[in-house]
Design an enzyme around this catalytic site. Sequence first.
Site, short mmCIF file in Angstrom:
data_model
loop_
_atom_site.label_atom_id
_atom_site.label_comp_id
_atom_site.label_asym_id
_atom_site.label_seq_id
_atom_site.Cartn_x
_atom_site.Cartn_y
_atom_site.Cartn_z
N GLU A 55 21.13 60.70 3.17
CA GLU A 55 21.75 59.38 3.13
C GLU A 55 21.59 58.82 1.71
O GLU A 55 20.50 58.52 1.27
CB GLU A 55 21.07 58.48 4.18
CG GLU A 55 21.61 57.08 4.23
CD GLU A 55 23.14 57.02 4.21
OE1 GLU A 55 23.77 57.60 5.13
OE2 GLU A 55 23.70 56.42 3.27
N SER A 56 22.73 58.71 1.03
CA SER A 56 22.68 58.36 -0.39
C SER A 56 22.13 56.96 -0.62
O SER A 56 21.49 56.71 -1.65
CB SER A 56 24.07 58.49 -1.01
OG SER A 56 24.99 57.63 -0.36
N CYS A 81 26.99 66.69 -0.43
CA CYS A 81 27.23 65.53 0.42
C CYS A 81 26.61 64.27 -0.19
O CYS A 81 27.10 63.79 -1.20
CB CYS A 81 26.75 65.83 1.84
SG CYS A 81 27.54 64.78 3.06
N ILE A 85 29.59 66.51 7.28
CA ILE A 85 28.88 65.58 8.16
C ILE A 85 28.90 64.19 7.50
O ILE A 85 28.27 63.99 6.47
CB ILE A 85 27.42 66.03 8.38
CG1 ILE A 85 27.37 67.47 8.93
CG2 ILE A 85 26.69 65.07 9.32
CD1 ILE A 85 26.00 68.12 8.87
N HIS A 90 28.04 71.06 3.32
CA HIS A 90 26.63 71.48 3.37
C HIS A 90 26.47 73.00 3.46
O HIS A 90 26.17 73.51 4.53
CB HIS A 90 25.98 70.91 4.63
CG HIS A 90 25.73 69.45 4.61
ND1 HIS A 90 24.53 68.91 4.20
CD2 HIS A 90 26.50 68.41 4.97
CE1 HIS A 90 24.58 67.60 4.30
NE2 HIS A 90 25.77 67.26 4.77
N GLU A 98 24.06 74.77 2.76
CA GLU A 98 22.69 75.16 3.14
C GLU A 98 22.54 75.29 4.65
O GLU A 98 21.54 75.78 5.13
CB GLU A 98 21.67 74.16 2.56
CG GLU A 98 21.61 72.79 3.22
CD GLU A 98 22.77 71.87 2.84
OE1 GLU A 98 23.73 72.33 2.18
OE2 GLU A 98 22.72 70.69 3.25
N1 GLN Z 1 27.21 59.54 4.64
C1 GLN Z 1 26.07 59.94 3.86
C2 GLN Z 1 25.88 59.06 2.64
O1 GLN Z 1 26.61 58.17 2.41
C3 GLN Z 1 26.16 61.37 3.46
C4 GLN Z 1 26.03 62.26 4.65
C5 GLN Z 1 25.42 63.60 4.36
O2 GLN Z 1 24.78 63.82 3.32
N2 GLN Z 1 25.56 64.48 5.30
O3 GLN Z 1 25.01 59.30 1.88
#
Ligand code: GLN
Length: 202
Positions: free
Chosen positions: A51-52, A82, A140, A181, A183
Amino acid sequence: MSATPTIGVLALQGDVAEHQRVLDGLGARSVPVLRAEQLDRVDGLVVPGGESTTMSKLAVRYDLMEPLRKHVRSGLPAYGTCAGMIMLADRILDGTAGQETIGGIDMTVRRNAFGRQTESFEAAVRIDGVAGDPFDAVFIRAPWVESVGPGVAVLGQVPRGERAGRIVAVRQGSLLATSFHPELTGDARIHRLFVDMVKGHA
Ligand code: GLN
């Protein structure tokens, strides 16, 4: 650098262990990175998914944001997946108020771009520089790249459907980013590309 590059995985939050497993499987030595001085001892850095917004807050709180920017600016190879792609973007859309990024790639990335209906999906994406079959890409709550500057190479786009043409993999010099992803799918080809970039950079 020896034949075995040391690759840090930013370990503030996200799927750190999965990246380490793939990197170690490719003969790199992976290490979790949580402190600024550890950045001096790595040849490359993976910024994982997660989650950024959280990653951004924690990077600021742990005094890592500036050191990360400094190292990326001075040429440390980095690969973001991501949320990690968001972290490597110079500009973001739909971030939270005050959300900061490390930056480095001259691109605008839209958070959660694929929307609610498609929180998670897979697509076969052809990646420039990755030989063989298209990559089975797992998205995702993924971002996409809204636009790129002239120095950025687009490596992969969604092939078909409503989102056809959306940019999901890019490279600028020694910086690499994917919306998906690798990984999580047991296909190490993109990590291998990154390890080769790290080796080539030495
Ligand atoms: N939606 C996430 C974000 O804003 C990213 C999702 C993920 O890394 N799978 O950081």
